[in-house]
Design a protein around this motif. Structure first.
Motif, PDB file in Angstrom:
ATOM      1  N   LYS A 194       0.356  -1.298  -0.069  1.00  0.00           N
ATOM      2  CA  LYS A 194       0.104  -0.035   0.130  1.00  0.00           C
ATOM      3  C   LYS A 194       0.641   1.620   0.011  1.00  0.00           C
ATOM      4  N   PRO A 195       0.474   2.725  -0.777  1.00  0.00           N
ATOM      5  CA  PRO A 195       1.381   3.604  -1.117  1.00  0.00           C
ATOM      6  C   PRO A 195       1.881   3.984   0.626  1.00  0.00           C
ATOM      7  N   GLY A 196       2.793   4.479   0.946  1.00  0.00           N
ATOM      8  CA  GLY A 196       3.520   4.730   2.660  1.00  0.00           C
ATOM      9  C   GLY A 196       3.760   3.667   3.072  1.00  0.00           C
ATOM     10  N   VAL A 197       3.583   2.215   2.641  1.00  0.00           N
ATOM     11  CA  VAL A 197       4.299   1.330   3.577  1.00  0.00           C
ATOM     12  C   VAL A 197       5.353   1.008   2.818  1.00  0.00           C
ATOM     13  N   ARG A 198       6.591   1.110   4.247  1.00  0.00           N
ATOM     14  CA  ARG A 198       8.538   0.957   3.815  1.00  0.00           C
ATOM     15  C   ARG A 198       8.109  -0.331   3.010  1.00  0.00           C
ATOM     16  N   GLU A 199       9.407  -0.371   2.527  1.00  0.00           N
ATOM     17  CA  GLU A 199       9.572  -1.955   1.906  1.00  0.00           C
ATOM     18  C   GLU A 199      10.145  -2.828   2.564  1.00  0.00           C
ATOM     19  N   HIS A 235      16.330  -2.340   0.620  1.00  0.00           N
ATOM     20  CA  HIS A 235      14.787  -2.012   0.642  1.00  0.00           C
ATOM     21  C   HIS A 235      14.350  -0.324   1.683  1.00  0.00           C
ATOM     22  N   SER A 236      15.405   0.662   1.053  1.00  0.00           N
ATOM     23  CA  SER A 236      15.218   1.622   2.203  1.00  0.00           C
ATOM     24  C   SER A 236      14.155   2.735   1.183  1.00  0.00           C
ATOM     25  N   GLN A 237      12.896   2.187   0.193  1.00  0.00           N
ATOM     26  CA  GLN A 237      11.497   3.097  -0.339  1.00  0.00           C
ATOM     27  C   GLN A 237      10.659   2.939   0.106  1.00  0.00           C
ATOM     28  N   ILE A 238       9.865   4.159  -0.312  1.00  0.00           N
ATOM     29  CA  ILE A 238       8.003   3.961   0.530  1.00  0.00           C
ATOM     30  C   ILE A 238       7.926   4.009  -0.503  1.00  0.00           C
ATOM     31  N   LEU A 239       6.419   3.098  -0.499  1.00  0.00           N
ATOM     32  CA  LEU A 239       6.184   2.659  -2.013  1.00  0.00           C
ATOM     33  C   LEU A 239       4.704   3.962  -2.057  1.00  0.00           C
ATOM     34  N   LYS A 240       4.532   3.819  -3.197  1.00  0.00           N
ATOM     35  CA  LYS A 240       4.009   4.807  -3.996  1.00  0.00           C
ATOM     36  C   LYS A 240       2.782   4.701  -4.891  1.00  0.00           C
ATOM     37  N   GLU A 241       1.420   5.309  -5.236  1.00  0.00           N
ATOM     38  CA  GLU A 241       0.796   4.898  -5.661  1.00  0.00           C
ATOM     39  C   GLU A 241       1.457   4.487  -7.305  1.00  0.00           C
TER      40      GLU A 241
END
Ligand code: GLY
Length: 462
Positions: A194-199, A235-241
């Motif tokens: 989901k958007p906002g979740v960290r990898e 795995h440092s990114q935040i998920l984006k829509e």
């Protein structure tokens, strides 16, 4: 461990295949992380597990092809060990679990081997891959640790590859358990996309599921929105829509058999048109490969057939052009699919890769290629019932590779670079199942991890 007869039968089969001398199997030792007593999670050597089953450090196994006898060398726990590690059973009791009657302390191994060498008998050993075991072998055999791999026994390697390539029913059951854990890991990853979740949150959660299953991960988790990097451990990114999340991960069963799945999902639960089009091509390539996988066919031909599905699909989207078979023969599809279709899987996720890919994946009939793309195919040879292989086609847009091919006009007759450049920020899609080659065809092992795009969207969105 399996029943002791399994290990005895495996050693007896090896005795039928190797002419004379002895085989020396060094188990893995503890490997320190940052000081000697703080070690990495212990992982026994897979060939040692296959023939002796014992899953702790400080052991050597010997199979004598001349006398037919087997030995375990290892030390019984002393009081200090018991104080720190709790009560331990003796080496003799442990060896008996693997059907081995003869045991001796490790200190006797040097003398034993000197005796074998003095008798002019051959000591077969496998190529060591850990520094500790290279040094141990140097000390035992007097061959430089730096060059010890050159002296590994090709006869032993080939015999073991023959045995370990064809999985027994007990091994398939273990792989099914690893696949069941892998299924849970991937569905959990989908639900978290989901958007906002960290990898990292997703990677950590699914690693925890593997550990909860009692084993561990079968290789470091690959999980990233930048799926175009084939083995992305960042795995440092935040998920984006709107982005894709690629997860390539698997578990080990308690007896260390692996699973290895890849799924790619739309963050937030809705593929855009471009994503769905590329996804469907990869899924078609994956399905085609399962359909074609059967005894008697070469995995290289399955890889090429999957590559043609990819090239055909990309041509329909205007990214490739020209004759599809010719494009694949020239390796043009490798701009998008620069790796192999799959590899053997068993006690290792890349099964027996330590023994040498040339012996595991190739033979006198099917030789490796040095053409970019298919050069990365780890398995090319003819399939047999009982092989377990991965099926993992993918399509990736790797800006550095696109730029180089465009600059050098590589395969320019088959690539529409202007159109390809519209996909520079696409990422990558890979879809991977684990497959058993059966007597008549092939079967996906365990329950297939959700893969149909509508189904995946529903799980992610739900
Ligand atoms: N799934 C990771 C690999 O095959 O290398």
């Amino acid at each position: 461990m399996f029943e002791k007869d399994i290990y005895t039968n495996r050693r007896n089969k090896l005795k039928d295949k190797v002419s004379n001398g002895i085989a020396l199997f060094l188990g893995n030792l503890e490997s320190p992380m940052n000081y000697p007593a703080n070690t990495f999670h212990y992982r026994q050597d897979s060939s040692f597990l296959y023939f002796f089953g014992l899953n702790f450090p400080g052991l050597a196994g010997v199979i004598d092809f001349d006398s037919g006898e087997d030995y375990i060398f290892g030390n019984d726990a002393d009081l200090d060990d018991i104080i720190w590690m709790g009560p331990q059973v003796t080496i003799q009791e442990n060896a008996a679990k693997a059907g081995v009657a003869k045991t001796a302390p490790l200190a006797k191994l040097n003398n034993y081997l000197s005796g074998v060498i003095n008798q002019g008998r051959k000591v077969h050993f496998l190529p060591p891959y850990r520094g500790e075991n290279k040094i141990w072998l140097e000390q035992l055999l007097g061959i430089s640790a730096l060059r010890i791999g050159e002296y590994a026994s090709i006869e032993l390697i080939k015999a073991i590859v023959d045995l370990r390539s064809v999985k027994g029913p007990e091994e398939i059951e273990e792989i099914k358990k690893a696949c069941a854990t892998g299924y849970e890991m991937h569905v959990a990853a989908m639900k978290l996309a989901k958007p906002g979740v960290r990898e990292q949150q997703i990677a950590g959660t699914i690693e925890g599921i593997a550990a909860t299953g009692g084993g561990m991960i079968s290789f470091p988790i690959i999980l990233s929105q930048n799926g175009e990097t084939l083995h992305n451990h960042d795995h440092s990114q935040i998920l984006k829509e709107g982005r894709l999340l690629l997860t390539d991960a698997g578990a080990e069963s308690l007896l260390h058999y692996a699973s290895d799945f890849t799924r790619t999902v739309p963050v937030g639960g809705k593929f855009n048109q471009k994503q769905r089009e590329i996804y469907e091509i990869v899924l078609a390539a994956n399905n085609k490969a399962t359909e074609l996988t059967k005894p008697g066919v070469t995995f290289k031909s399955v890889h090429l057939a999957a590559s043609e599905v990819i090239a055909e699909g990309l041509k329909a989207l205007g990214l490739m052009k020209g004759d599809v078979k010719e494009a694949v023969a020239n390796g043009a599809h490798a701009l998008f699919f620069p790796h192999g279709l799959g590899h053997m899987m068993g006690l290792d996720v890349h099964d027996m890769e330590d023994l040498g890919q040339i012996y595991v994946g190739y033979d006198d009939e099917i030789r490796p290629s040095d053409q970019f793309g298919i050069a990365a195919l780890r398995l090319g040879r003819r399939l047999q019932a009982g092989f377990v292989v991965t099926n993992e086609p993918g399509i990736y847009f790797i800006p550095a590779l696109i730029d180089q091919w465009q600059r050098d006009k590589t395969n320019a007759d088959f690539i529409n670079f202007d159109n390809v450049n519209q996909y520079r920020d696409f990422g990558g899609i890979r879809l991977e199942d684990d497959i058993l080659v059966t007597e008549t065809g092939s079967a996906i092992i365990g329950k297939r991890v959700p893969v149909e795009p509508d189904e995946v969207e529903k799980i992610v969105a739900g």
